[in-house]
Design an enzyme around this catalytic site. Structure first.
Site, PDB file in Angstrom:
ATOM      1  N   GLY A 170       2.698   2.177  10.643  1.00 33.07           N
ATOM      2  CA  GLY A 170       3.709   3.218  10.486  1.00 33.07           C
ATOM      3  C   GLY A 170       4.438   3.580  11.764  1.00 33.07           C
ATOM      4  O   GLY A 170       5.104   4.603  11.842  1.00 33.07           O
ATOM      5  N   LYS A 204       0.224   4.277  -0.307  1.00 32.94           N
ATOM      6  CA  LYS A 204      -0.355   5.505   0.278  1.00 32.94           C
ATOM      7  C   LYS A 204      -0.060   6.685  -0.658  1.00 32.94           C
ATOM      8  O   LYS A 204      -0.057   6.499  -1.869  1.00 32.94           O
ATOM      9  CB  LYS A 204       0.155   5.711   1.705  1.00 32.94           C
ATOM     10  CG  LYS A 204      -0.011   4.429   2.540  1.00 32.94           C
ATOM     11  CD  LYS A 204       0.213   4.590   3.999  1.00 32.94           C
ATOM     12  CE  LYS A 204      -0.033   3.256   4.687  1.00 32.94           C
ATOM     13  NZ  LYS A 204       0.048   3.334   6.127  1.00 32.94           N
ATOM     14  N   HIS A 240      -9.464   1.676   4.735  1.00 32.05           N
ATOM     15  CA  HIS A 240      -8.190   1.790   5.445  1.00 32.05           C
ATOM     16  C   HIS A 240      -8.377   2.746   6.624  1.00 32.05           C
ATOM     17  O   HIS A 240      -9.138   3.708   6.538  1.00 32.05           O
ATOM     18  CB  HIS A 240      -7.096   2.308   4.496  1.00 32.05           C
ATOM     19  CG  HIS A 240      -5.734   2.197   5.100  1.00 32.05           C
ATOM     20  ND1 HIS A 240      -5.242   3.138   5.976  1.00 32.05           N
ATOM     21  CD2 HIS A 240      -4.779   1.237   5.002  1.00 32.05           C
ATOM     22  CE1 HIS A 240      -4.035   2.756   6.376  1.00 32.05           C
ATOM     23  NE2 HIS A 240      -3.730   1.606   5.803  1.00 32.05           N
ATOM     24  N   GLU A 298      -6.664   5.085   7.683  1.00 29.13           N
ATOM     25  CA  GLU A 298      -6.397   6.502   7.373  1.00 29.13           C
ATOM     26  C   GLU A 298      -7.605   7.135   6.699  1.00 29.13           C
ATOM     27  O   GLU A 298      -7.880   8.318   6.886  1.00 29.13           O
ATOM     28  CB  GLU A 298      -5.131   6.602   6.503  1.00 29.13           C
ATOM     29  CG  GLU A 298      -3.883   6.313   7.332  1.00 29.13           C
ATOM     30  CD  GLU A 298      -2.753   5.632   6.585  1.00 29.13           C
ATOM     31  OE1 GLU A 298      -2.735   5.680   5.344  1.00 29.13           O
ATOM     32  OE2 GLU A 298      -1.887   5.040   7.261  1.00 29.13           O
ATOM     33  N   ASN A 348       0.886  -1.169   0.000  1.00 29.69           N
ATOM     34  CA  ASN A 348       0.000   0.000   0.000  1.00 29.69           C
ATOM     35  C   ASN A 348       0.919   1.212   0.000  1.00 29.69           C
ATOM     36  O   ASN A 348       1.501   1.554   1.030  1.00 29.69           O
ATOM     37  CB  ASN A 348      -0.895  -0.017   1.248  1.00 29.69           C
ATOM     38  CG  ASN A 348      -1.698   1.272   1.380  1.00 29.69           C
ATOM     39  OD1 ASN A 348      -1.739   2.100   0.462  1.00 29.69           O
ATOM     40  ND2 ASN A 348      -2.340   1.460   2.526  1.00 29.69           N
ATOM     41  N   GLU A 359      -5.594  -4.613  10.434  1.00 30.70           N
ATOM     42  CA  GLU A 359      -4.509  -3.661  10.680  1.00 30.70           C
ATOM     43  C   GLU A 359      -4.765  -2.904  11.988  1.00 30.70           C
ATOM     44  O   GLU A 359      -5.542  -1.946  12.005  1.00 30.70           O
ATOM     45  CB  GLU A 359      -4.426  -2.643   9.533  1.00 30.70           C
ATOM     46  CG  GLU A 359      -4.175  -3.266   8.184  1.00 30.70           C
ATOM     47  CD  GLU A 359      -3.546  -2.277   7.201  1.00 30.70           C
ATOM     48  OE1 GLU A 359      -2.486  -2.604   6.662  1.00 30.70           O
ATOM     49  OE2 GLU A 359      -4.095  -1.170   7.011  1.00 30.70           O
ATOM     50  N   SER A 409       3.495  -2.327  10.212  1.00 30.50           N
ATOM     51  CA  SER A 409       4.934  -2.449  10.410  1.00 30.50           C
ATOM     52  C   SER A 409       5.492  -3.828  10.017  1.00 30.50           C
ATOM     53  O   SER A 409       6.375  -4.363  10.690  1.00 30.50           O
ATOM     54  CB  SER A 409       5.317  -2.086  11.855  1.00 30.50           C
ATOM     55  OG  SER A 409       4.950  -0.744  12.118  1.00 30.50           O
TER      56      SER A 409
END
Ligand code: 13P
Length: 252
Positions: free
Chosen positions: A174, A12, A96, A98, A10, A168, A214
């Site tokens: 991250g 991003k 996702h 985010e 991904n 996730e 991660s």
């Protein structure tokens, strides 16, 4: 049932189109046959056409990072699932964390997008996962199951069997602080049980479940050794050619 491992990057909002082209040229011919490990790069909408062109005939699939739930219309700035399919895109990441956190996406919206993805010939990678606060309050089970019950509502059994779910935990994204493999496995097992409750055991055994947060070449093997983890959705470590190739090779 044996499920084919599925490793997806991904990207991003990273890399230029030029960098994406260089990546595709370097990686497309080096990934293993999709019959042993499926690999995909999910990239910004601006990069997709170039990536599809450069990976044509290769085993590396291309995915989008989001789409709208309508085929076309007055939706300024949005990306049509119909056009993604027409372009040759295979996967689309939906829900996702985010998108949930920064763009206010709700489970009801994610559900509409998931249905639209299937209707337009795309395979959705539906993301779920809890925040650190929810994790520490022991609410992970409740959060994951309630997200999935809404996100997957109304899918047919045939659609659900083709689905990819990415677990996730937000606290691992991250941060360099990955979930240990037993925690990740317990949550991925919960995802499978939730699908079983919504459909049946055959469907649950067919769904592919990825862990994300991660994941790196140094820890991917631990996750892939877990029964209910069928692959990974990888952010940072998917941006460099060598690291992405290593992640896929570690899975073989
Ligand atoms: P990182 O691998 O950078 O933690 O990102 C995970 C992720 O959000 C993949 O969708």
């Amino acid at each position: 049932m044996s499920r084919i491992p599925f490793i997806a990057g991904n990207w991003k909002m990273n890399l230029t189109v030029k960098e994406a082209r260089e990546f595709a040229k370097e990686v497309a011919t080096k990934v293993p046959a999709a019959s042993s490990v499926e690999s995909a790069i999910c990239a910004p909408a601006t990069h997709l056409e170039a990536l599809v062109e450069l990976t044509k005939g290769s085993e590396l699939a291309i995915g989008a990072e989001n789409c709208h739930f309508e085929k076309s219309g007055a939706f300024t700035g949005e990306t049509s699932p119909y056009v993604l399919n027409d372009l040759g895109v295979k996967y689309v990441i939906l829900g996702h964390s985010e998108r949930r956190e920064y763009f206010g996406e709700t489970d009801e919206l994610i559900n509409k997008k998931t249905i639209a993805a299937f209707e337009n010939g795309l395979v959705p990678i539906v993301c779920c996962g809890e925040t650190l606060e929810e994790y520490e309050a022991g609410k992970a089970v409740e959060v994951i199951t309630s997200q999935l019950r809404v996100d997957l509502a109304g899918l047919t059994k045939e659609q659900a069997e083709k689905l990819v779910v990415a677990y996730e935990p937000i606290w691992a994204i991250g941060t360099g602080k990955s979930a240990d493999s037993s925690t990740a496995e317990a949550c991925c097992q919960l995802v499978r049980e939730t699908v079983c409750g919504l459909y049946d055991e055959t469907t649950a055994q067919a769904v592919r479940i990825q862990y994300g947060g991660s994941v790196k070449p140094t820890n991917i093997k631990e996750y892939m050794a877990c029964e209910d983890i069928d692959g990974a959705l990888i952010g940072g470590a998917s941006l460099k050619e060598d690291s992405f190739k290593e992640l896929i090779m570690a899975t073989k």
